[in-house]
Design an enzyme around this catalytic site. Sequence first.
Site, PDB file in Angstrom:
ATOM      1  N   GLY A 199       2.068   7.186  -7.730  1.00  0.00           N
ATOM      2  CA  GLY A 199       2.711   7.075  -6.425  1.00  0.00           C
ATOM      3  C   GLY A 199       3.632   5.872  -6.384  1.00  0.00           C
ATOM      4  O   GLY A 199       3.321   4.830  -6.949  1.00  0.00           O
ATOM      5  N   LYS A 232       1.735  14.013 -10.601  1.00  0.00           N
ATOM      6  CA  LYS A 232       1.040  15.239 -11.010  1.00  0.00           C
ATOM      7  C   LYS A 232       1.857  15.899 -12.123  1.00  0.00           C
ATOM      8  O   LYS A 232       2.982  15.482 -12.401  1.00  0.00           O
ATOM      9  CB  LYS A 232       0.840  16.186  -9.835  1.00  0.00           C
ATOM     10  N   ILE A 277      -0.560   0.804  -4.120  1.00  0.00           N
ATOM     11  CA  ILE A 277      -0.963   0.338  -2.780  1.00  0.00           C
ATOM     12  C   ILE A 277      -2.482   0.437  -2.621  1.00  0.00           C
ATOM     13  O   ILE A 277      -3.037  -0.101  -1.683  1.00  0.00           O
ATOM     14  CB  ILE A 277      -0.264   1.114  -1.645  1.00  0.00           C
ATOM     15  N   ASP A 278      -3.154   1.128  -3.544  1.00  0.00           N
ATOM     16  CA  ASP A 278      -4.621   1.244  -3.446  1.00  0.00           C
ATOM     17  C   ASP A 278      -5.348  -0.012  -3.925  1.00  0.00           C
ATOM     18  O   ASP A 278      -6.530  -0.191  -3.640  1.00  0.00           O
ATOM     19  CB  ASP A 278      -5.117   2.432  -4.281  1.00  0.00           C
ATOM     20  N   ARG A 305       3.747   3.522   1.857  1.00  0.00           N
ATOM     21  CA  ARG A 305       4.270   3.381   0.493  1.00  0.00           C
ATOM     22  C   ARG A 305       5.728   2.934   0.489  1.00  0.00           C
ATOM     23  O   ARG A 305       6.273   2.628  -0.576  1.00  0.00           O
ATOM     24  CB  ARG A 305       4.127   4.717  -0.242  1.00  0.00           C
ATOM     25  N   ARG A 309      -8.234   7.106  -0.904  1.00  0.00           N
ATOM     26  CA  ARG A 309      -9.193   8.217  -1.038  1.00  0.00           C
ATOM     27  C   ARG A 309     -10.516   7.728  -1.590  1.00  0.00           C
ATOM     28  O   ARG A 309     -11.571   8.163  -1.175  1.00  0.00           O
ATOM     29  CB  ARG A 309      -8.630   9.287  -1.968  1.00  0.00           C
ATOM     30  N   GLU A 327      -8.525   7.204   4.481  1.00  0.00           N
ATOM     31  CA  GLU A 327      -8.511   8.679   4.443  1.00  0.00           C
ATOM     32  C   GLU A 327      -9.744   9.244   3.734  1.00  0.00           C
ATOM     33  O   GLU A 327     -10.167  10.355   4.022  1.00  0.00           O
ATOM     34  CB  GLU A 327      -7.220   9.189   3.780  1.00  0.00           C
ATOM     35  N   ARG A 334      -6.426   8.212  20.891  1.00  0.00           N
ATOM     36  CA  ARG A 334      -5.215   8.693  20.216  1.00  0.00           C
ATOM     37  C   ARG A 334      -5.363   8.398  18.720  1.00  0.00           C
ATOM     38  O   ARG A 334      -6.003   7.415  18.337  1.00  0.00           O
ATOM     39  CB  ARG A 334      -3.961   7.985  20.740  1.00  0.00           C
TER      40      ARG A 334
HETATM   41  N1  LIG Z   1       2.887  10.492 -15.652  1.00  0.00           N
HETATM   42  C1  LIG Z   1       2.046  11.368 -15.137  1.00  0.00           C
HETATM   43  N2  LIG Z   1       2.048  12.670 -15.523  1.00  0.00           N
HETATM   44  C2  LIG Z   1       1.196  13.552 -15.005  1.00  0.00           C
HETATM   45  N3  LIG Z   1       0.267  13.240 -14.111  1.00  0.00           N
HETATM   46  C3  LIG Z   1       0.219  11.976 -13.688  1.00  0.00           C
HETATM   47  C4  LIG Z   1       1.100  10.978 -14.162  1.00  0.00           C
HETATM   48  N4  LIG Z   1       0.794   9.820 -13.542  1.00  0.00           N
HETATM   49  C5  LIG Z   1      -0.222  10.085 -12.731  1.00  0.00           C
HETATM   50  N5  LIG Z   1      -0.568  11.361 -12.833  1.00  0.00           N
HETATM   51  C6  LIG Z   1      -1.647  12.060 -12.156  1.00  0.00           C
HETATM   52  O1  LIG Z   1      -1.863  11.511 -10.922  1.00  0.00           O
HETATM   53  C7  LIG Z   1      -3.249  11.174 -10.814  1.00  0.00           C
HETATM   54  C8  LIG Z   1      -3.435  10.120  -9.825  1.00  0.00           C
HETATM   55  O2  LIG Z   1      -2.390   9.320  -9.934  1.00  0.00           O
HETATM   56  P1  LIG Z   1      -2.221   8.306  -8.856  1.00  0.00           P
HETATM   57  O3  LIG Z   1      -1.352   8.788  -7.760  1.00  0.00           O
HETATM   58  O4  LIG Z   1      -3.526   7.644  -8.529  1.00  0.00           O
HETATM   59  O5  LIG Z   1      -1.352   7.402  -9.763  1.00  0.00           O
HETATM   60  P2  LIG Z   1      -1.623   6.016 -10.185  1.00  0.00           P
HETATM   61  O6  LIG Z   1      -0.855   5.783 -11.412  1.00  0.00           O
HETATM   62  O7  LIG Z   1      -3.068   5.726 -10.223  1.00  0.00           O
HETATM   63  O8  LIG Z   1      -0.898   5.227  -9.057  1.00  0.00           O
HETATM   64  P3  LIG Z   1      -1.260   5.236  -7.514  1.00  0.00           P
HETATM   65  O9  LIG Z   1      -2.734   5.331  -7.408  1.00  0.00           O
HETATM   66  O10 LIG Z   1      -0.690   3.970  -7.046  1.00  0.00           O
HETATM   67  O11 LIG Z   1      -0.540   6.403  -6.933  1.00  0.00           O
HETATM   68  C9  LIG Z   1      -3.601  10.798 -12.217  1.00  0.00           C
HETATM   69  O12 LIG Z   1      -4.969  10.758 -12.448  1.00  0.00           O
HETATM   70  C10 LIG Z   1      -2.923  11.919 -12.939  1.00  0.00           C
HETATM   71  O13 LIG Z   1      -3.669  13.089 -12.834  1.00  0.00           O
HETATM   72  O1  LIG Z   2       2.165  11.031  -2.948  1.00  0.00           O
HETATM   73  P1  LIG Z   2       0.897  11.778  -2.680  1.00  0.00           P
HETATM   74  O2  LIG Z   2       0.662  12.808  -3.729  1.00  0.00           O
HETATM   75  O3  LIG Z   2       0.842  12.293  -1.290  1.00  0.00           O
HETATM   76  O4  LIG Z   2      -0.275  10.733  -2.895  1.00  0.00           O
HETATM   77  C1  LIG Z   2      -1.028  10.153  -1.895  1.00  0.00           C
HETATM   78  C2  LIG Z   2      -2.009   9.208  -2.523  1.00  0.00           C
HETATM   79  O5  LIG Z   2      -1.313   8.230  -3.236  1.00  0.00           O
HETATM   80  C3  LIG Z   2      -1.786   6.960  -2.898  1.00  0.00           C
HETATM   81  O6  LIG Z   2      -0.922   6.475  -1.922  1.00  0.00           O
HETATM   82  C4  LIG Z   2      -1.702   6.013  -4.003  1.00  0.00           C
HETATM   83  O7  LIG Z   2      -0.356   5.878  -4.344  1.00  0.00           O
HETATM   84  C5  LIG Z   2      -3.158   7.195  -2.301  1.00  0.00           C
HETATM   85  O8  LIG Z   2      -3.651   6.162  -1.506  1.00  0.00           O
HETATM   86  C6  LIG Z   2      -2.901   8.487  -1.565  1.00  0.00           C
HETATM   87  O9  LIG Z   2      -4.092   9.160  -1.328  1.00  0.00           O
HETATM   88 MG   LIG Z   3      -4.382   5.476  -8.641  1.00  0.00          MG
END
Ligand SMILES: Nc1ncnc2c1ncn2[C@@H]1O[C@H](COP(=O)(O)OP(=O)(O)OP(=O)(O)O)[C@@H](O)[C@H]1O
Ligand SMILES: O=P(O)(O)OC[C@H]1O[C@](O)(CO)[C@@H](O)[C@@H]1O
Ligand SMILES: [Mg+2]
EC number: 2.7.1.11
Length: 366
Positions: free
Chosen positions: A12, A80, A132-133, A278, A177, A229, A269
């Site tokens: 993210g 993803k 941000i987590d 973010r 989460r 959340e 509310r």
């Molecule tokens: N480069 C990538 N390619 C495919 N899937 C990814 C990639 N980076 C993250 N993901 C998927 O997103 C899931 C959760 O990522 P998440 O959003 O938590 O990213 P993060 O790198 O931990 O950063 P953040 O938690 O700040 O968003 C990972 O476990 C993985 O399944």
């Molecule tokens: O961008 P998405 O897929 O909505 O991801 C949301 C999730 O990403 C995070 O902001 C971490 O980046 C979590 O706190 C939140 O649950």
């Molecule tokens: Mg993460």
Amino acid sequence: MQKRLGILTSGGDCPGLNAVIRAVVNHATLTYDWQVVGIPYATRGLLERKAIPLSIHGLDLRGIDPLLNMGGTILGSINKGDTLAHVDEIVAGYHALELDALIGIGGDGSLAILNQLQSKGNWQFVAIPKTIDNDVCKTERVVGFDTAVNTIVDALNRLTFTAASHDRVMIVEVMGRKAGHLALQSGIAGGADVILIPEIPYTIKGVCEHLAELRDRWGRRFAIVVVAEGAQIAADSSSHPSCEKPSCGMGQYIADEIRRCSNDQIDIRVSVLGHIQRGGIPSALDRLIATAFGKAAVDLLADGQSAQMVAWQNGQVVAVPLEAVLACSPCLVDPNNFLVQTARSLSTYIGNLTPAIVKTQFNVTL
Ligand SMILES: Nc1ncnc2c1ncn2[C@@H]1O[C@H](COP(=O)(O)OP(=O)(O)OP(=O)(O)O)[C@@H](O)[C@H]1O
Ligand SMILES: O=P(O)(O)OC[C@H]1O[C@](O)(CO)[C@@H](O)[C@@H]1O
Ligand SMILES: [Mg+2]
């Protein structure tokens, strides 16, 4: 020898990613005379063999560098995809793009993926933590968290006075989460009366009794409830939302339950802050962390190191082996830590800490 250094952002987005890119490009170019290329959309850029040359003057032809204070990431990001189904092609992408080294900026999920790729591909790789987590282990600070906390506190400042004007309970749903750092820290800094986080199960009874006490004992007819959340209810409840989806509905669930327990006597509310958390201009602290991390990552590569993450520990930026970081991530809120105790000292309701939770999750005794 001039290195060709790649940089990517993964997971993210968050405020401060562009400030990291700026720091890396400046230090690598000016100090070491390396060439820096941006890999768009994280691992997808490696898969598709894409690299964008990055210059120290940023995007603007007049030499204005907007990167320090611009939210998001100019390189794009993904959280993803079927990255692990294409490991060999992604690993080969690093070599096809003729990279000598790679800096990956990511959270726990991305760093786990990037670590697998770097070890398989024998890349020279250094990671920079962002999220941000705030759930990356072995570092006291990550890029993006401080700005997100400030964004929530700004929302709480606004909501407090409108809540007070109408004698309302304001429920504010924030991200998180699995990890409750964002809710806990913004809740304390924003003066929340109730803070609900995934690590400490709450009861509706506990929330309702606290709201009643505020009103009956202290004459407070409004209240602020900050809920992560992924907050967890103590007793099993089939109707309790789980948080695997982008929108968990946790704030709305709690609002409905408070209405029920108060026989509809409380005006409530709900505000779901969502991706506002973010976005935005990075705070001064996030710019500082981003810049220090970017510089340190380049220095580690120049020193020949690999499979390391830069980390903030005791006021210093240090290197930590990625394996050690991943072994303990995600880093959750310790239910007995000093911030939880701080919240409790203000008689904030923050769920029910039972010996069982402390023992099973954190292996410490009360
Ligand atoms: N480069 C990538 N390619 C495919 N899937 C990814 C990639 N980076 C993250 N993901 C998927 O997103 C899931 C959760 O990522 P998440 O959003 O938590 O990213 P993060 O790198 O931990 O950063 P953040 O938690 O700040 O968003 C990972 O476990 C993985 O399944
Ligand atoms: O961008 P998405 O897929 O909505 O991801 C949301 C999730 O990403 C995070 O902001 C971490 O980046 C979590 O706190 C939140 O649950
Ligand atoms: Mg993460």
